[in-house]
Structure formats: structure tokens, C-alpha cells
Design a protein around this motif. Structure first.
Motif, short mmCIF file in Angstrom:
data_model
loop_
_atom_site.label_atom_id
_atom_site.label_comp_id
_atom_site.label_asym_id
_atom_site.label_seq_id
_atom_site.Cartn_x
_atom_site.Cartn_y
_atom_site.Cartn_z
N GLY C 104 0.82 -1.21 0.00
CA GLY C 104 0.00 0.00 0.00
C GLY C 104 0.85 1.26 0.00
O GLY C 104 0.58 2.22 -0.71
N VAL C 105 1.92 1.25 0.81
CA VAL C 105 2.80 2.42 0.85
C VAL C 105 3.48 2.61 -0.50
O VAL C 105 3.53 3.71 -1.06
CB VAL C 105 3.87 2.25 1.96
N ILE C 106 3.99 1.46 -1.04
CA ILE C 106 4.72 1.55 -2.31
C ILE C 106 3.84 2.08 -3.43
O ILE C 106 4.24 2.92 -4.22
CB ILE C 106 5.31 0.16 -2.69
N VAL C 107 2.60 1.57 -3.47
CA VAL C 107 1.69 2.03 -4.52
C VAL C 107 1.16 3.42 -4.20
O VAL C 107 1.04 4.27 -5.07
CB VAL C 107 0.49 1.06 -4.66
N GLY C 108 0.86 3.63 -2.93
CA GLY C 108 0.18 4.86 -2.53
C GLY C 108 1.03 6.10 -2.68
O GLY C 108 0.56 7.12 -3.19
N LEU C 109 2.29 6.02 -2.26
CA LEU C 109 3.11 7.23 -2.27
C LEU C 109 3.19 7.91 -3.63
O LEU C 109 2.89 9.10 -3.74
CB LEU C 109 4.51 6.92 -1.73
N PRO C 110 3.55 7.17 -4.69
CA PRO C 110 3.59 7.88 -5.98
C PRO C 110 2.20 8.16 -6.56
O PRO C 110 1.99 9.22 -7.14
CB PRO C 110 4.37 6.94 -6.89
N THR C 111 1.26 7.24 -6.41
CA THR C 111 0.01 7.38 -7.17
C THR C 111 -1.02 8.27 -6.50
O THR C 111 -1.88 8.82 -7.17
CB THR C 111 -0.65 6.03 -7.45
N LEU C 112 -0.96 8.40 -5.18
CA LEU C 112 -2.00 9.18 -4.52
C LEU C 112 -1.88 10.67 -4.83
O LEU C 112 -2.77 11.45 -4.53
CB LEU C 112 -1.98 8.94 -3.01
N ARG C 113 -0.76 11.05 -5.44
CA ARG C 113 -0.67 12.44 -5.85
C ARG C 113 -1.47 12.68 -7.12
O ARG C 113 -1.75 13.80 -7.50
CB ARG C 113 0.80 12.81 -6.06
N LEU C 114 -1.84 11.55 -7.78
CA LEU C 114 -2.64 11.68 -9.00
C LEU C 114 -4.08 11.99 -8.64
O LEU C 114 -4.53 11.74 -7.54
CB LEU C 114 -2.61 10.37 -9.79
N ARG C 115 -4.82 12.49 -9.62
CA ARG C 115 -6.23 12.75 -9.40
C ARG C 115 -6.98 11.44 -9.32
O ARG C 115 -6.55 10.42 -9.84
CB ARG C 115 -6.78 13.59 -10.53
N GLY C 116 -8.14 11.46 -8.67
CA GLY C 116 -8.92 10.26 -8.41
C GLY C 116 -9.07 9.32 -9.59
O GLY C 116 -8.87 8.11 -9.45
N ASP C 117 -9.40 9.85 -10.77
CA ASP C 117 -9.69 8.92 -11.86
C ASP C 117 -8.43 8.34 -12.48
O ASP C 117 -8.42 7.20 -12.91
CB ASP C 117 -10.59 9.57 -12.92
N TYR C 118 -7.33 9.08 -12.46
CA TYR C 118 -6.07 8.50 -12.90
C TYR C 118 -5.65 7.40 -11.94
O TYR C 118 -5.14 6.37 -12.32
CB TYR C 118 -4.96 9.55 -12.96
N LEU C 119 -5.89 7.70 -10.66
CA LEU C 119 -5.54 6.73 -9.64
C LEU C 119 -6.24 5.40 -9.90
O LEU C 119 -5.68 4.33 -9.72
CB LEU C 119 -5.94 7.26 -8.25
N ALA C 120 -7.49 5.48 -10.35
CA ALA C 120 -8.26 4.26 -10.61
C ALA C 120 -7.52 3.37 -11.60
O ALA C 120 -7.33 2.17 -11.35
CB ALA C 120 -9.64 4.62 -11.16
N ILE C 121 -7.07 3.96 -12.70
CA ILE C 121 -6.39 3.14 -13.71
C ILE C 121 -5.03 2.67 -13.19
O ILE C 121 -4.63 1.53 -13.41
CB ILE C 121 -6.20 3.94 -15.02
N ALA C 122 -4.33 3.55 -12.47
CA ALA C 122 -3.01 3.16 -11.96
C ALA C 122 -3.11 1.99 -10.99
O ALA C 122 -2.32 1.05 -11.04
CB ALA C 122 -2.34 4.36 -11.30
N THR C 123 -4.11 2.03 -10.10
CA THR C 123 -4.24 0.94 -9.13
C THR C 123 -4.74 -0.33 -9.80
O THR C 123 -4.36 -1.43 -9.42
CB THR C 123 -5.21 1.32 -7.98
N LEU C 124 -5.57 -0.16 -10.82
CA LEU C 124 -6.00 -1.32 -11.60
C LEU C 124 -4.77 -1.99 -12.21
O LEU C 124 -4.62 -3.21 -12.19
CB LEU C 124 -6.93 -0.85 -12.72
#
Lengths: 292, 393, 323
Positions: C104-124
Motif C-alpha cells: 500500500g505504501v509503495i503504490v500509494g506514495l507515488p500514485t496518490l498524488r494523482l487525481r482520483g480517476d487517474y488513480l483508478a487506472i493506476a491501481t487497476l
């Protein structure tokens, strides 16, 4: 060297299909800031419509046109039913709705037509292979490249040389201001869906012919990849989507061809994360400061 | 503080209420009593390997129908309780639970290795025999970790190493090809397992594997891997995968001018293969299978005719295995003398020289059948039986 | 006075204890068939998944589609601890949750700076990467998956896990951390100006959600005893998303209801899986279009709700008796 060229060519065809899908993605995102998750499934519907037409004996061009018209209408219906009301409320609700539409199209197809892979009748395109200095190119490759190029040129013309295109650009730049200037925003959005979905249908039939298979989940992965291509090229930019699609297709082809076939999908997603962190506007996108 | 108590109430009470609902629902799963002998039929009727599951189920139900027409077993009719596991592990297990609670005396299926493995603990715990039809991994009946045979698990098909061994022998000895390449579906245990054992047998004979490539189930573009394989100049490509991918791969290979012989295994057996790959592309392609429709033996031709009448399609190997499983189960119940799961288990283990459409079957100590493997060549879109070979043990 | 202060807590504890006992007796007495026991466990696992996804999507306003990935990380780590290393189950739980949290930390740190909908695709994408990587690790069985995981999950284990998970999420939301998260959801710029460290709170909620998904994975692995990477595809995430949306973004009790209802619906629609997915799809669209706030919106079901319903029901019951 010859292998490298062959791999790049393999990537070019795959990339052109991504590009065609990415064009629709980028238009829709550009105008309403919505990741139209169902875009990939419109491809699938397009492939099925074209399949139906082809089975009834129509040739490539009529099948293509029928699929494009059917999907253009489908796109408008999707926007009207699933997005119009939610769009202003919340972007995340709209995204959820889009995921719902995507699942709906996939499984309603599966329910009625089954999960079996179907194929186009062989008559729709008789396969030929040409050799260019040792690099093999099929007429399917040429068809994909040619169709993509023609459609993108037409699209560029619509966007930059017509009134509708002007309205689309205005809404994309600032929806409220455009409305005040007398642009009918809802209609413009509907037209965007109309055109974007028609492009998706074209991608669908090309994909179906290129890989000789049509099945209900066929649009899912290409849809995601095309989104990545759109982001890579700069969201909202048609040439960007084109460039992004081809770059992504070639990268994947090289990764798969030189030992990393397992990580082909992973590489695409890593590219997405990297581009968003390093240059969120993409290669050809214009830098627009996010508004508060 | 007010917010706290509100939360307290809500979270906990709701959990309680809802789980009560679950218990109510549990009460609804009532059983109907009937005189027939119930046999569970747990198959992949939807999902990505639905064609295998559906064929197996059709074969089984045809067998049951014939048996019931001839007065059933022990004077009772056989009732196949059909359930769909959606080609998913967890559903295979859930379905097994459901079948056990419906009082089946034995279960036939699922078709694929992973789904059988997911189901196995449930049936072993309930002491109900499981007869797999097309699960070909050795692990299915034998636990490598504890070195113990799984007492309640049997199968009617040959195992993977037998298939890859026969193919390796055929390629090396009869086709006289010495350098090969392998392309497997990395997300599929069946494919990975066959690829691994094939390499072992082929290199043990003195052959060489010059390229090994992989793909995943969502892939549709295989030209990159094929370009890479063909640059290593092998004499053939071994692709032990499912027909839906193999079809695309063979087509793309021919488009790339790769005209090498391509070999595979029973996962190829589907009429769809010809649609996907086209008849021309399939020339110089061979695969191992459990039986061949072209086999002139009377037993086989009778089965093919009966199947075509009932389902209006040609039975593939999965249908044949299902048919054999149905008869084998009936035979075991007859030998057991009563529809008691434990006695049936013993009776299956004791089966000797059972004559099925997929060959004569006896079990070895690991509950695996010792049977001949058919080698099939694709010629102008038609399957042609080349020969049958008995694997060496 | 003191008694009154704690009366709700006591009522709840008693209700939970009673419910636990009834179900336990039902299972050991053979009243609940094996099939429904499986569904009961699945309900528990789904409640944890839905509640933890809601923590991320509903309470912090992010949009994660990576739950299947976190669940896979938890399931495989837990499986390694028990099946490959032979260590006891509680260690597997700890390790699975820890590994998922780290992911969660590894994924969260870089991607949570993205906007919600970009985050959706990145986490997918993250979920897919996890699946492919797991397929390539022979130590966890590659494509055939991890086998021989001890089947230690029982009703008490599920029950305790569900109760503790919900308690953890509830306490988090009701704490100052939780309020900070809500502030971020409502208006991140304003929150930042008020001195809330947005990234910290986003990542914190994301990590707790990931850890709980990891817990669900550990439970899943130790119930089914065999896990394959392909089971953790994004379809699993979509299932959980439907539960959250039906229950309502931002309503914890809603997630519980959503998880239970959809697990039951899924069991009854088992024979027609395509229709189940069509139903899920329609639910998603309907929830988004007509009630973007979900079945419950942000409202919670409380004792008061039950008292109100209780009045209605007893009225109905009385009516029935009169007939």
C-alpha cells in the motif's frame, strides 16, 4: 536488425489499433474529463455488429460503416443514460457509472451470444503476405495502418475546420464559458460521443479481423491500453493519441519479442505511472493548470 | 461522544442482523428425497474453459441416459446433479459443498486441474469419491509434499507427463526433428507443466530446446514471441495451450512466414481451432489426445453416432472422457453392491481392464490410468489419427 | 447514570455474543449446510473487503481499483508463512497484513498524488502487475498456485476478524485522523490550507485499507487452501466495488449490508453467472445515476433505526395475529 524491424512492424499494427481507440478516449476525456471505461466495450460491440454484417454477406467497407453507425448511436445512448445526469455531480460517480456500463455491455453480450470466440468469415479479407527486404508485411497490416490514417485525418479536419469542431474545442477549453457564448454543451458532448464511438467501432472491426477473433471481453485490455496511450500522448490531443498508441504498441512488441512477454501488460501500466509522475500533460499535451 | 455511540450501535447491530439473514437463507437449502442414485456433475459450463466442461458434461449425461435405459444400476436410476462452477476455483469448491449437502454418493468433474484441486479437500473430508475427467496434472491424485496418494481422487485421463513423453518420442524418433522451441501460457498450470516435462523428455533423448517463450491469457498479439522464436531457427514449436490461444498463434505464425511443424496436446481438441487458425495454417500441426473420432473401432463409432444424434455435434476428447467416466462410475457402483461412497471408492480403486472409448483402463498405485495416447495430425482442417502409443513408465 | 452511558455498548456486545453462539450452534449441530457455511465465510471476507475499500473510496474520496492486488499480496504472504514455512496461523495474519500494508505504501506514495480517476487506472494496473509477478514466482507455485495451505479458518476466526476490522475502521473514522480524511475528501485545497497534511492522510487511509484487504486475503487462502494468481483479477475488485456502491460511499454499515446482500444474491444466481454480472452492472449504473451517495448515502443504520423498524414490524405482527 531484420528481427528488430519485424518487431517494430508488429508493434506498428498493434499500435495503430491502440491509436484508433485512444483517439476516442482522448476526445471524450478532453471534453468532459471522464475516463469512459466503457469505450473498450464499444469496440467489442462494433466488432460484433460488423461480424453480423459480414455473416450476412456484406464486404469490409459496408460492414465497417454499419458498425460505425450502430456504435455511434450506442455511444450517444450511453452518454444520455449513464453519464449526463451524474457528470456534474461527481467525477467518481461518473467513473463508477462508466464501469457499470462496461460490465453491462460485456455480460449482456455474453448472456445472449455466449462466451465463445467467433471469427469473421474468411471471405472478408483474403490474407496475403508481402516481403519488404526480408520484413514480412500482410495486407491486414496495411489495412489497419491505412484505415487508421484515413480516419484520423478526417477527424482532424472535423475538429479544426468545422463549426462542430470549434464547439467541441470551446467546450473542452471551458464548458461554462462556451455555454455563455451560445454553444449547446449537451449537444456538443453527444456529438463527441457519436464520433468517438464510431472510431471505436472501426477499431473493433480492425481488431477482429487482425486477430481473427471476436469475443465479449475482447475490448477490456485494448481499452485500458488505449487509455494509457492517450495519457502518454497527452490527453485531449488527437496527434498525441496517435503517437502514444504507436509508441505503446512498439514498446510492447519489443518487450514481448526480447524475452519479457510476461511483463507486456505490466510495462504498459508502469509507463502510465511514470508519465503521470514525470510529465502529467503527456508528450504532446498542453500544460493546463488544474483549477481549484 | 454522541457520534461514538451512534457508530457503536450501528456497526455491530447491523453485522448481527445481516448475518442472521444469512442463516435464514441457509435454512432454504432443503433437500428433496428421491430413490435415484445421485451423482454430482461439477463442470465448467461458463467461463473461459466452458467448451471443455460442456463437452464432458454432455458425455457423462449421455452415458447416464444409456445406463438408465438399460435399467440403471442395482435396480435404481442414476441422477446426474449438474452444477456450473464458472471455470473458477472457488466456485468449484462452493459447488462441491452444495453437492455434498444434496447427498450425492460420488462426484464427477471438474474438467481442469485447478478446479479439481480446489474441490478435492471438500470431498476428501466428506469421504466421497471424486472422478476427474480431464485433469491431467500428476498432483491431482498424488500429493508431492507428503508423498501420499489422495485416497478419494481418481481420473479417467492420462497424465501430462505421458502426453509430453509420447510427443517427445514421436518428434524425435519418427519425425526426426532434433532442435525444438516451446511456447507456453504462463498463467496456466496445465500449459506450464506440459512445457516443463516435454523439455525434460526431449533433452533426455538428446534433442535440444533453443527457445522458450511465454504469454498470458489476455494476450492476442503473438507475433513478437514468434518472431523471436523463429530467429533461433528451431525445427518445430511445441505449444501446449488451450485452443483459443493456439488458434491465434498458429494463424499469426503462418502470417509471419513461420512454416515449421507445430505440436501440442489435448487442449487443442476443439472444432473452434480450425475456425481460429484456418485449415491451411493448420497443416503440419500435430497433437496428442485421449482418442480420435477417426478411430474405426466399433465401440468408438457407436459412441460417436449416439453423441451426434443427441447433441448434433462431433464429440471431442472431453466428451469421450466424460462418457467413459459415466460408465466407469456405474461399473464401480455395481461392483460396490450398494451406493455407499466408501464402497464405491474401493470399487473404483479395484477397477481392472475397463473398456472405454478412450482405451482400456486400469489404475496404477497413484490412481492414474495406464492408457494409450493418440497422436493426431491436422490435414486440411480434419483430424487424422496417426498412431497410438503407450507411454513408458 | 454509568449504566445508561454504556447501555448501547452492552446491548451490542450481548447481541453479537448471542448471534455468534446461534450460528456456532447451527454449524456444529449441522443445521447450516456446508454450502451455506462457505457462503457465510465468504460474507465475512466480503464485509472486510467492502468496508476497507469504502475506507479508501468513500471516506477519503480517492478511487482505488487495486483491492484484488492487495488481497493477493496478503493471501500469498500468509500462504507462504503457513504452507511453505510451517509457522502458525496468527503469524500468517500478521505477515499478510504487513505485506499488504507495505504494498500500500509503495503504490500509494507515488500514485496518490494523482487525481482520483487517474488513480483508478493506476491501481487497476497495480493489481494486474501483482498477478503477473506472482505467476512468475516458482516459490509460490507459479501458475498452478500455492497449495497445501492449512484450512484453519472457522466461524470464530471469521467472526472475530470481521468485528475487529469494522471496529478498527470505525475508530479510525471517528478519530481526528478520520476527520482529517473527511476534510481531504470534501475539499483538499481547503484542508491543506487548514494545515492538514493531505498526502499523509491519503496514504494512511490507503494503507489501512490495503492491510485489511490483505487480512481478507489471508482468510481466503486459509479457507480455500489453494490459491492461484488468476483468481485475483480485477473482476474481484469490481465485485467489491459493487458492494461498496450499493451500500453507499462513506457508509460503513452500508458496506456491510452491500457485502451480505450481494454474497447472497451471488449464491442464488450461481446457476446463471452472466445474469449475475448484468445485475451487478445495472446496480452500479443505477447507484451512480440515481443515488451517487448509494443505498444508505452517508447515513448509518443505528439502534434508533431498529427501534423505528421495530415499531413498524410489531405493528405488522400484531396485525397478523389479529387475522
Amino acid at each position: 536488425m531484420q528481427d528488430l524491424l519485424q518487431q517494430l512492424l508488429n508493434g506498428l499494427s498493434q499500435g495503430s489499433i491502440y491509436a484508433l481507440i485512444a483517439v476516442g478516449y482522448t476526445m471524450i476525456y478532453g471534453i468532459i474529463q471522464l475516463i469512459n471505461f466503457a469505450h473498450g466495450d464499444v469496440i467489442m460491440v462494433g466488432a460484433y455488429v460488423a461480424l453480423g454484417a459480414a455473416l450476412m454477406g456484406f464486404g469490409f467497407i459496408p460492414s465497417l460503416l454499419m458498425a460505425m453507425i450502430a456504435c455511434a448511436i450506442l455511444g450517444v445512448v450511453i452518454e444520455r443514460v449513464a453519464y449526463r445526469k451524474v457528470r456534474p455531480v461527481s467525477r467518481l460517480a461518473a467513473l463508477t457509472s462508466a464501469i457499470g456500463v462496461s460490465l453491462f455491455l460485456e455480460y449482456i453480450m455474453m448472456y445472449f451470444l455466449g462466451a465463445d470466440i467467433r471469427t469473421y468469415p474468411p471471405g472478408i479479407l483474403v490474407g496475403r503476405t508481402y516481403s519488404l527486404g526480408g520484413v514480412l508485411i500482410t495486407n491486414k497490416d496495411l489495412l489497419v495502418l491505412g484505415t487508421t490514417l484515413v480516419l484520423v485525418v478526417i477527424l482532424q479536419y472535423i475538429i479544426f475546420r468545422t463549426r462542430t469542431g470549434k464547439a467541441m474545442r470551446a467546450v473542452s477549453y471551458d464548458g461554462q464559458a462556451a455555454q455563455l457564448m451560445g454553444v449547446n454543451v449537451n449537444n456538443t458532448v453527444a456529438i463527441t460521443f457519436f464520433i468517438g464511438s464510431a472510431m471505436a467501432a472501426a477499431a473493433g472491426i480492425l481488431y477482429g479481423i487482425y486477430f481473427n477473433s471476436v469475443q465479449p471481453l475482447m475490448g477490456l485490455m485494448p481499452g485500458l491500453k488505449a487509455f494509457i496511450a492517450a495519457v502518454l500522448g497527452g490527453i485531449g490531443s488527437i496527434p498525441g493519441a496517435m503517437l502514444g498508441g504507436i509508441l505503446l504498441g512498439m514498446t510492447e512488441s519489443l518487450v514481448a519479442g526480447f524475452g519479457g512477454s510476461m511483463y507486456r501488460d505490466a510495462v504498459a501500466f508502469i509507463i502510465l505511472i511514470l508519465i503521470l509522475l514525470i510529465k502529467p500533460t503527456g508528450l504532446l499535451g498542453k500544460g493546463v493548470q488544474e483549477k481549484v | 461522544m454522541k457520534a461514538m455511540s451512534k457508530w457503536n450501535k450501528s456497526v455491530a447491530l447491523l453485522t448481527a442482523l445481516i448475518l442472521v439473514l444469512g442463516v435464514f437463507a441457509a435454512g432454504c437449502g432443503g433437500n428433496e428425497e428421491s430413490d435415484a442414485i445421485k451423482i454430482g456433475v461439477n463442470y465448467e459450463l461458463s467461463g473461459n474453459v466452458a467448451t471443455y466442461g460442456t463437452s464432458c458434461k454432455n458425455g457423462i449425461m449421455l452415458a447416464f441416459e444409456e445406463i438408465n435405459k438399460n435399467d440403471g444400476v442395482l435396480g435404481k436410476q442414476i441422477e446426474g446433479v449438474v452444477q456450473d462452477n464458472k471455470s473458477q476455483n472457488r466456485e468449484a469448491r462452493n459447488v462441491a459443498e452444495k453437492l455434498v449437502s444434496e447427498g450425492v454418493v460420488a462426484v464427477i468433474g471438474p474438467a481442469t486441474t485447478g478446479n479439481v484441486q480446489a474441490e478435492e479437500p471438500v470431498l476428501t473430508k466428506a469421504k466421497i469419491p471424486l472422478l476427474a475427467t480431464a485433469a491431467t496434472a500428476p498432483e491431482v491424485t498424488y500429493d508431492e509434499k507428503t508423498k501420499k496418494v489422495r485416497d478419494y481422487v481418481f481420473r479417467v485421463c492420462i497424465i501430462d507427463p505421458d502426453q509430453s513423453q509420447v510427443m517427445a518420442n514421436y518428434i524425435f524418433d519418427e519425425l526426426k526433428l532434433k532442435t525444438g522451441s516451446i511456447l507456453v501460457d504462463k498463467g496456466n498450470d496445465y500449459s506450464v507443466g506440459l512445457g516443463k516435462t516435454f523439455k525434460e523428455y526431449f533433452t533426455a533423448k538428446g534433442g535440444k530446446i533453443v527457445a522458450e517463450e511465454g504469454f498470458v491469457d489476455t494476450d492476442t498479439a503473438f507475433k513478437p514471441q514468434l518472431t523471436s522464436i523463429s530467429s533461433k531457427k528451431p525445427d518445430f514449436i511445441y505449444i501446449p495451450a488451450y485452443y483459443n490461444q493456439v488458434g491465434l498463434i498458429i494463424k499469426q505464425a503462418r502470417e509471419l512466414g513461420v512454416n515449421l511443424p507445430i505440436m501440442g496436446a489435448d487442449g487443442w481438441d476443439s472444432p473452434k481451432l480450425v475456425d481460429l487458425a484456418t485449415a491451411d495454417s493448420l497443416n503440419k500441426c500435430y497433437f496428442t489426445n485421449h482418442y480420435s473420432v477417426e478411430d474405426p473401432a466399433e465401440r468408438i463409432q457407436n459412441f460417436v453416432k449416439a453423441y451426434q444424434e443427441k447433441y448434433d455435434s462431433t464429440p471431442d476428447a472431453f466428451a469421450a472422457l466424460g462418457y467413459d467416466a459415466g460408465y466407469l462410475m456405474a461399473e464401480a457402483i455395481k461392483q460396490a453392491g450398494s451406493p455407499d461412497p466408501e464402497k464405491i471408492q474401493q470399487a473404483i480403486a479395484d477397477i481392472k481392464g475397463f473398456e472405454g472409448v478412450t482405451g482400456k483402463l486400469s489404475y496404477d498405485e497413484k490412481h492414474n490410468p495406464i492408457k494409450e495416447v493418440s497422436i493426431i495430425e491436422m490435414a486440411n482442417g480434419k483430424q487424422k489419427l496417426i498412431k497410438k502409443m503407450l507411454p513408458e513408465h | 447514570m454509568i449504566l445508561k452511558k454504556y447501555s448501547t455498548s452492552i446491548t451490542i456486545c450481548l447481541a453479537l455474543a448471542l448471534f455468534f453462539t446461534i450460528v456456532q450452534l447451527g454449524i456444529s449441530g449441522g443445521l447450516i449446510s456446508g454450502y451455506w457455511v462457505t457462503n457465510l465465510y465468504l460474507m465475512g471476507i466480503n464485509i472486510i473487503l467492502a468496508a476497507s475499500l469504502n475506507l479508501i473510496n468513500g471516506f477519503t474520496g480517492e478511487f482505488s481499483l487495486g483491492h484484488a492486488g492487495f488481497m493477493a499480496v496478503g493471501a500469498f504472504t500468509g500462504g507462504i508463512v503457513t504452507a511453505n514455512l510451517g509457522l502458525p496461523f496468527p503469524l500468517a495474519v500478521a505477515a499478510g497484513m504487513l505485506a499488504a500494508a507495505i504494498a500500500g505504501v509503495i503504490v500509494g506514495l507515488p500514485t496518490l498524488r494523482l487525481r482520483g480517476d487517474y488513480l483508478a487506472i493506476a491501481t487497476l494496473g497495480f493489481g494486474e502487475i501483482v498477478r503477473v509477478v506472482l505467476m512468475n514466482i516458482d516459490y509460490v507455485g507459479g501458475a498452478s498456485g500455492l497449495m497445501g495451505i492449512p484450512e484453519v479458518v472457522s466461524w470464530p476466526v471469521i467472526f472475530i476478524s470481521v468485528v475487529l476490522s469494522l471496529l478498527l475502521i470505525r475508530n479510525f473514522i471517528c478519530s481526528s485522523h478520520g476527520r482529517a480524511c473527511l476534510a481531504v475528501r470534501e475539499n483538499d485545497v481547503a484542508a491543506q490550507m487548514m494545515g492538514v497534511n493531505i498526502t499523509y492522510y491519503k496514504v494512511l487511509a490507503f494503507v489501512i485499507g490495503a492491510a485489511l484487504a490483505g487480512l481478507a486475503g489471508v482468510l481466503y487462502a486459509h479457507y480455500y487452501s489453494i490459491i492461484q494468481p488468476k483468481e485475483f483479477s480485477f473482476m474481484l475488485t469490481f465485485d467489491v466495488l459493487v458492494m461498496v456502491m450499493v451500500g453507499g460511499l462513506g457508509s460503513l454499515t452500508g458496506s456491510v449490508v452491500g457485502a451480505v446482500l450481494l454474497t447472497i444474491a451471488s449464491a442464488f444466481l450461481q446457476a446463471i453467472p452472466e445474469l449475475r454480472m448484468v445485475l451487478y452492472a445495472v446496480l452500479l449504473i443505477a447507484a451512480a445515476v440515481f443515488r451517487p451517495q448509494g443505498l444508505f448515502g452517508e447515513k448509518e443504520v443505528t439502534l434508533q433505526t431498529f427501534k423505528r423498524w421495530g415499531g413498524v414490524f410489531s405493528g405488522l405482527a400484531g396485525h397478523k395475529q389479529a387475522d
